[in-house]
Design a protein around this motif. Structure first.
Motif, PDB file in Angstrom:
ATOM      1  N   GLN A  74      -8.552  -1.656  -1.690  1.00 15.86           N
ATOM      2  CA  GLN A  74      -8.551  -1.302  -0.279  1.00 15.86           C
ATOM      3  C   GLN A  74      -8.303   0.195  -0.077  1.00 15.86           C
ATOM      4  N   LEU A  75      -7.369   0.732  -0.855  1.00 13.64           N
ATOM      5  CA  LEU A  75      -7.052   2.154  -0.714  1.00 13.64           C
ATOM      6  C   LEU A  75      -8.263   3.017  -1.070  1.00 13.64           C
ATOM      7  N   VAL A  76      -9.006   2.582  -2.072  1.00 15.06           N
ATOM      8  CA  VAL A  76     -10.185   3.351  -2.482  1.00 15.06           C
ATOM      9  C   VAL A  76     -11.278   3.253  -1.421  1.00 15.06           C
ATOM     10  N   THR A  77     -11.525   2.046  -0.946  1.00 14.23           N
ATOM     11  CA  THR A  77     -12.584   1.907   0.059  1.00 14.23           C
ATOM     12  C   THR A  77     -12.191   2.589   1.366  1.00 14.23           C
ATOM     13  N   ASP A  78     -10.901   2.705   1.614  1.00 13.46           N
ATOM     14  CA  ASP A  78     -10.449   3.411   2.812  1.00 13.46           C
ATOM     15  C   ASP A  78     -10.472   4.926   2.619  1.00 13.46           C
ATOM     16  N   GLY A  79     -10.794   5.342   1.398  1.00 13.99           N
ATOM     17  CA  GLY A  79     -10.871   6.778   1.150  1.00 13.99           C
ATOM     18  C   GLY A  79      -9.527   7.461   1.020  1.00 13.99           C
ATOM     19  N   LEU A  80      -8.507   6.705   0.618  1.00 15.77           N
ATOM     20  CA  LEU A  80      -7.178   7.303   0.471  1.00 15.77           C
ATOM     21  C   LEU A  80      -6.878   7.655  -0.977  1.00 15.77           C
ATOM     22  N   ARG A 102      -8.364   4.529 -15.586  1.00 18.45           N
ATOM     23  CA  ARG A 102      -8.729   5.068 -14.283  1.00 18.45           C
ATOM     24  C   ARG A 102      -7.536   5.860 -13.793  1.00 18.45           C
ATOM     25  N   CYS A 103      -7.687   7.146 -13.772  1.00 19.70           N
ATOM     26  CA  CYS A 103      -6.587   7.970 -13.301  1.00 19.70           C
ATOM     27  C   CYS A 103      -6.651   8.049 -11.779  1.00 19.70           C
ATOM     28  N   LEU A 104      -5.527   7.792 -11.176  1.00 24.48           N
ATOM     29  CA  LEU A 104      -5.476   7.681  -9.725  1.00 24.48           C
ATOM     30  C   LEU A 104      -4.954   8.956  -9.083  1.00 24.48           C
ATOM     31  N   LYS A 105      -5.617   9.359  -8.036  1.00 21.09           N
ATOM     32  CA  LYS A 105      -5.174  10.530  -7.272  1.00 21.09           C
ATOM     33  C   LYS A 105      -5.359  10.240  -5.791  1.00 21.09           C
ATOM     34  N   LEU A 106      -4.538  10.884  -4.998  1.00 28.93           N
ATOM     35  CA  LEU A 106      -4.712  10.773  -3.554  1.00 28.93           C
ATOM     36  C   LEU A 106      -5.794  11.732  -3.101  1.00 28.93           C
ATOM     37  N   THR A 107      -6.562  11.323  -2.128  1.00 20.56           N
ATOM     38  CA  THR A 107      -7.462  12.262  -1.463  1.00 20.56           C
ATOM     39  C   THR A 107      -6.636  13.061  -0.462  1.00 20.56           C
ATOM     40  N   ALA A 108      -7.270  13.998   0.192  1.00 21.18           N
ATOM     41  CA  ALA A 108      -6.554  14.770   1.214  1.00 21.18           C
ATOM     42  C   ALA A 108      -6.034  13.824   2.299  1.00 21.18           C
ATOM     43  N   THR A 109      -6.885  12.903   2.692  1.00 17.44           N
ATOM     44  CA  THR A 109      -6.457  11.915   3.691  1.00 17.44           C
ATOM     45  C   THR A 109      -5.281  11.100   3.179  1.00 17.44           C
ATOM     46  N   GLY A 110      -5.361  10.717   1.927  1.00 19.83           N
ATOM     47  CA  GLY A 110      -4.289   9.943   1.320  1.00 19.83           C
ATOM     48  C   GLY A 110      -2.983  10.712   1.310  1.00 19.83           C
ATOM     49  N   GLU A 111      -3.089  11.990   0.989  1.00 24.44           N
ATOM     50  CA  GLU A 111      -1.873  12.812   0.977  1.00 24.44           C
ATOM     51  C   GLU A 111      -1.265  12.913   2.370  1.00 24.44           C
ATOM     52  N   ALA A 112      -2.125  13.054   3.336  1.00 24.67           N
ATOM     53  CA  ALA A 112      -1.632  13.148   4.710  1.00 24.67           C
ATOM     54  C   ALA A 112      -0.916  11.861   5.095  1.00 24.67           C
ATOM     55  N   LEU A 113      -1.527  10.749   4.731  1.00 18.53           N
ATOM     56  CA  LEU A 113      -0.891   9.472   5.042  1.00 18.53           C
ATOM     57  C   LEU A 113       0.436   9.336   4.320  1.00 18.53           C
ATOM     58  N   GLU A 114       0.429   9.701   3.058  1.00 18.46           N
ATOM     59  CA  GLU A 114       1.660   9.585   2.281  1.00 18.46           C
ATOM     60  C   GLU A 114       2.778  10.376   2.942  1.00 18.46           C
ATOM     61  N   ARG A 115       2.440  11.585   3.332  1.00 22.83           N
ATOM     62  CA  ARG A 115       3.459  12.437   3.951  1.00 22.83           C
ATOM     63  C   ARG A 115       3.982  11.817   5.251  1.00 22.83           C
ATOM     64  N   GLU A 116       3.034  11.288   5.994  1.00 25.56           N
ATOM     65  CA  GLU A 116       3.423  10.696   7.270  1.00 25.56           C
ATOM     66  C   GLU A 116       4.336   9.484   7.067  1.00 25.56           C
ATOM     67  N   HIS A 172       0.828  -1.201   0.000  1.00 25.27           N
ATOM     68  CA  HIS A 172       0.000   0.000   0.000  1.00 25.27           C
ATOM     69  C   HIS A 172       0.867   1.259   0.000  1.00 25.27           C
ATOM     70  N   HIS A 173       1.927   1.217   0.762  1.00 29.95           N
ATOM     71  CA  HIS A 173       2.809   2.371   0.796  1.00 29.95           C
ATOM     72  C   HIS A 173       3.378   2.674  -0.583  1.00 29.95           C
ATOM     73  N   ARG A 174       3.829   1.636  -1.244  1.00 36.51           N
ATOM     74  CA  ARG A 174       4.401   1.850  -2.576  1.00 36.51           C
ATOM     75  C   ARG A 174       3.379   2.485  -3.511  1.00 36.51           C
ATOM     76  N   ALA A 175       2.176   1.944  -3.492  1.00 34.40           N
ATOM     77  CA  ALA A 175       1.137   2.487  -4.364  1.00 34.40           C
ATOM     78  C   ALA A 175       0.852   3.945  -4.013  1.00 34.40           C
ATOM     79  N   VAL A 176       0.658   4.208  -2.733  1.00 36.74           N
ATOM     80  CA  VAL A 176       0.350   5.566  -2.293  1.00 36.74           C
ATOM     81  C   VAL A 176       1.490   6.512  -2.665  1.00 36.74           C
ATOM     82  N   TYR A 177       2.701   6.032  -2.494  1.00 37.86           N
ATOM     83  CA  TYR A 177       3.840   6.885  -2.816  1.00 37.86           C
ATOM     84  C   TYR A 177       3.844   7.301  -4.280  1.00 37.86           C
TER      85      TYR A 177
END
Lengths: 169, 169
Positions: free
Chosen positions: B84-90, B103-117, B49-54
């Motif tokens: 999972q990332l989509v259903t988690d709202g990331l 399907r173009c993928l983008k982080l939500t605000a929550t996703g961005e926060a997680l990514e940064r963390e 998940h981290h790799r994908a989010v990154y």
DNA sequence: ACTTTAGGTCAGCCATCGTGACCTACCCTG
DNA sequence: CAGGGTAGGTCACGATGGCTGACCTAAAGT
């Protein structure tokens, strides 16, 4: 998020540079580690076996405990791999002379041949990268990676790349 | 440089140097990649998940196919993670403007926060290594790693660390 | 002698990634 | 518009490689 670029800080600490470094590390490792996969698959082995074989080859007589502290996995995970390697005749376990609880690990001739074969593809890839980048770049490569590893392991990696198992024997 | 006199022979391509490089790469990646594990575990996520989010964070609007070619895993593996990332709202999936199959993928605000963390711990580790080693070493680090990755990916990594999705391969 | 500890093993669980087959939706070309 | 190719998703299933917990043996400490 544009927080760092304002600073007059050293260039190489900019957000973008760090990101690029992370990505390089990811891709470099991905391609480097994946190289011997086909060879491994042909022998019904996985990367875990390769790692074990590699470090046993590099530190003949290494104990299971020492190997664990390098690989940073659990005894149980390593045990599974080791059992297979022993039954496949690639590794032998000898009771330690100083402490008979220990099982000192060595590659058999077959194991050594396999290790050489597996590592050869990686060696070539790394050698090519070294050659292209030049000696100075290699030194930098080392220094940065050394700074990346946990304190604990620096000694083993930094100065003397000991060909046999460190201190104990 | 800080070249040890131990190597009297001309090249830095000696067996021992290559071995040391391999080990550094292994340990560096091991410690670098393992850094965010505790954070991930706390949220029931894994490294996948981290790799994908990154990479979604780094290339907003990246398509599934492009992400696959970076991660070099299968659709199925990525699909699981992405779901999972989509259903988690990331992460959100938007139909491509040019090609609605995508399907173009983008982080939500929550996703961005997680990514940064998640990335923050790694950023710090890398920054520390960069600082200790110095700018010149960093350049060498990059060059060697770049030589290590497969030809295909060099362009994306080398020159312009493109903030938007690169051209298709 | 008895406890503690290091090294190692066995059993079983879980996450990740893999393959193969098959599906929808969409694009493009004839 | 038909038909083929492509982007993405899905289902079933298996292999790998981590993990925890319980337990064993041999040595060391007291």
């Amino acid at each position: 998020m544009a927080d760092l670029k304002s600073g007059v800080n050293p260039l190489f600490l900019r957000e973008e540079d760090l990101r690029q470094g992370m990505e390089l590390l990811f891709c470099g490792w991905r391609d480097f580690a994946g190289e011997p996969d086909p060879l491994l698959a042909r022998r019904q082995l996985g990367r875990a076996h390769h790692r074990a074989v590699y470090f046993i080859g590099r530190h003949p007589g290494i104990t299971v405990g020492e190997l664990l502290s390098i690989l940073k996995i659990t005894k149980q995970s390593l045990g599974r791999v080791l059992t297979q390697l022993v039954t496949d005749g690639l590794v032998v376990q000898l009771p330690g002379a100083r402490d008979r609880r220990q099982r000192c690990l060595k590659l058999t001739a077959t194991g050594e041949a396999l290790e050489r074969e597996l590592t050869e593809t990686q060696r070539q890839r790394l050698a090519r990268a070294y050659r292209t980048a030049g000696a100075e770049a290699v030194e930098g490569f080392r220094q940065v990676l050394l700074g990346l590893v946990d304190e604990r392991d620096r000694n083993r990696l930094a100065g003397a790349p000991a060909p046999q198992a460190p201190q104990r024997r």
